[in-house]
Scaffold this active site. Structure first.
Site, PDB file in Angstrom:
ATOM      1  N   MET A   3      30.383 -78.611   8.255  1.00 51.51           N
ATOM      2  CA  MET A   3      30.388 -77.327   8.961  1.00 51.51           C
ATOM      3  C   MET A   3      28.975 -76.734   8.937  1.00 51.51           C
ATOM      4  O   MET A   3      28.796 -75.519   9.084  1.00 51.51           O
ATOM      5  CB  MET A   3      31.400 -76.367   8.329  1.00 51.51           C
ATOM      6  CG  MET A   3      32.825 -76.910   8.446  1.00 51.51           C
ATOM      7  SD  MET A   3      34.099 -75.659   8.401  1.00 51.51           S
ATOM      8  CE  MET A   3      33.836 -74.970   6.799  1.00 51.51           C
TER       9      MET A   3
ATOM     10  N   HIS B  44      25.260 -82.804   1.234  1.00 52.44           N
ATOM     11  CA  HIS B  44      25.527 -83.427   2.539  1.00 52.44           C
ATOM     12  C   HIS B  44      24.590 -84.612   2.765  1.00 52.44           C
ATOM     13  O   HIS B  44      24.994 -85.655   3.273  1.00 52.44           O
ATOM     14  CB  HIS B  44      25.306 -82.429   3.678  1.00 52.44           C
ATOM     15  CG  HIS B  44      26.267 -81.277   3.692  1.00 52.44           C
ATOM     16  ND1 HIS B  44      25.885 -79.986   3.430  1.00 52.44           N
ATOM     17  CD2 HIS B  44      27.591 -81.231   3.951  1.00 52.44           C
ATOM     18  CE1 HIS B  44      26.927 -79.194   3.524  1.00 52.44           C
ATOM     19  NE2 HIS B  44      27.982 -79.912   3.838  1.00 52.44           N
TER      20      HIS B  44
ATOM     21  N   ARG C   9      28.462 -72.441   0.518  1.00 49.04           N
ATOM     22  CA  ARG C   9      28.803 -71.066   0.150  1.00 49.04           C
ATOM     23  C   ARG C   9      27.862 -70.493  -0.913  1.00 49.04           C
ATOM     24  O   ARG C   9      27.810 -69.275  -1.090  1.00 49.04           O
ATOM     25  CB  ARG C   9      30.239 -70.972  -0.354  1.00 49.04           C
ATOM     26  CG  ARG C   9      31.247 -71.139   0.758  1.00 49.04           C
ATOM     27  CD  ARG C   9      32.666 -71.120   0.219  1.00 49.04           C
ATOM     28  NE  ARG C   9      33.594 -71.575   1.236  1.00 49.04           N
ATOM     29  CZ  ARG C   9      34.149 -70.789   2.154  1.00 49.04           C
ATOM     30  NH1 ARG C   9      33.897 -69.505   2.151  1.00 49.04           N
ATOM     31  NH2 ARG C   9      34.972 -71.289   3.059  1.00 49.04           N
TER      32      ARG C   9
END
Ligand code: PAF
Length: 281
Positions: free
Chosen positions: A30, A37, A187
């Site tokens: 996302m 990642h 986050r």
């Protein structure tokens, strides 16, 4: 790196790659990319001939509109990072392209949607399942890479791959941590400078529970919950679960056979953090 936004273009490209017999690795994201990642992309580059990533903040998996609105978006940096790491393809559709009409089909993932993350984020895993099936269809991967920080998501993906007989190998990759132990997560960018030094206590709590369980297999993590709450966390759960079913162990079960993890979810200020450790490591 080729960047595609239109689903039909993505599918066309994927079919060409697959027709050539090459292994196509896929890292769905996302965005708001971090080293975690990039580690997935690197692993995909080791295993596959061509690697595609996607960036799509999927509205269907957010149970709070405010969470969707505040989800970090850092597209320019993301593209730069993907290019640097050697990713070949980026699929970056808009919401209109992925959901041109409101979706009506729901994928119910059973118990996995009722416990732990499922219980605290109603509808979240149906939304994840829907978009993962759509993405797998459009990207046609031979291999898909997921981080084990989102352990319950990995269980959901494995379940739908089985249930729909999807021809994709799911590759689970270890959680990457900051030097202070905080699990890497998009986050984390939302943590205030005051909250950031407190956040690694979540990982310390997991390690403390793991130690407690090594001494006594029936250890109950009261102390760790109290300590986290004293630091300002609001703990949603801190428990031992089976990594595939997210059921709790029976009294006689061997917790150290590689199937069990200590999982935690807690709010720190307005940020919801999750993490887990395997009981075997
Ligand atoms: O883990 C994520 O970033 C998302 O849940 C995923 C798998 C990309 C689906 O939107």
């Amino acid at each position: 790196m080729k960047v595609l936004a239109a689903p039909d273009e993505m599918l066309r490209e994927a079919l060409i790659i697959r027709a050539s017999g090459r292994k196509l690795g896929f890292v769905p994201t996302m965005g708001a990319l971090h080293e975690g990642h990039l580690a997935l992309i690197r692993e995909a580059l080791q295993v596959c001939d061509v690697v595609a990533a996607s960036i799509f903040v999927n509205p269907a998996q957010f149970n709070r509109v405010s969470d969707f609105d505040t989800y970090p978006r850092t597209i320019a940096e993301d593209i730069h990072m993907l290019e640097q790491v050697g990713c070949h393809l980026l699929f970056m559709p808009g919401v209109q392209e992925m959901y041109p009409i409101p979706s009506r089909t729901t994928i119910a993932v059973g118990l996995l949607d009722e416990v732990f993350e499922g219980r605290h984020r109603p509808g979240h895993f149906s939304g994840v399942a829907l978009v993962v099936v759509k993405l797998f269809h459009l990207v046609q991967p031979t291999h898909a890479f997921f981080g084990s920080k989102d352990l319950q998501q990995v269980a959901v993906v494995r379940q739908i791959v089985q249930d729909f007989s999807l021809p994709v190998a799911v590759v689970e990759c270890p959680t990457l941590r900051e030097s202070d132990g905080l699990a890497m997560s998009s986050r984390n960018q939302l943590l205030s400078p005051e909250a950031r030094p407190t956040a690694p206590f979540l990982y310390r709590a997991l390690l403390s529970v793991k130690d407690g369980l090594k001494q006594n297999a029936h250890y109950i993590p009261h102390k760790e919950i109290l300590e986290l709450e004293a630091k300002g966390f609001k703990v949603e759960y801190l428990e031992v679960v089976h990594k595939d079913t997210f059921t709790k162990p029976g009294f006689e079960d061997n917790l150290f056979n590689g199937n069990y993890h200590v999982v935690v979810a807690a709010w720190l200020e307005e940020v919801r953090l999750i993490d887990n450790v395997s009981l075997i490591q």
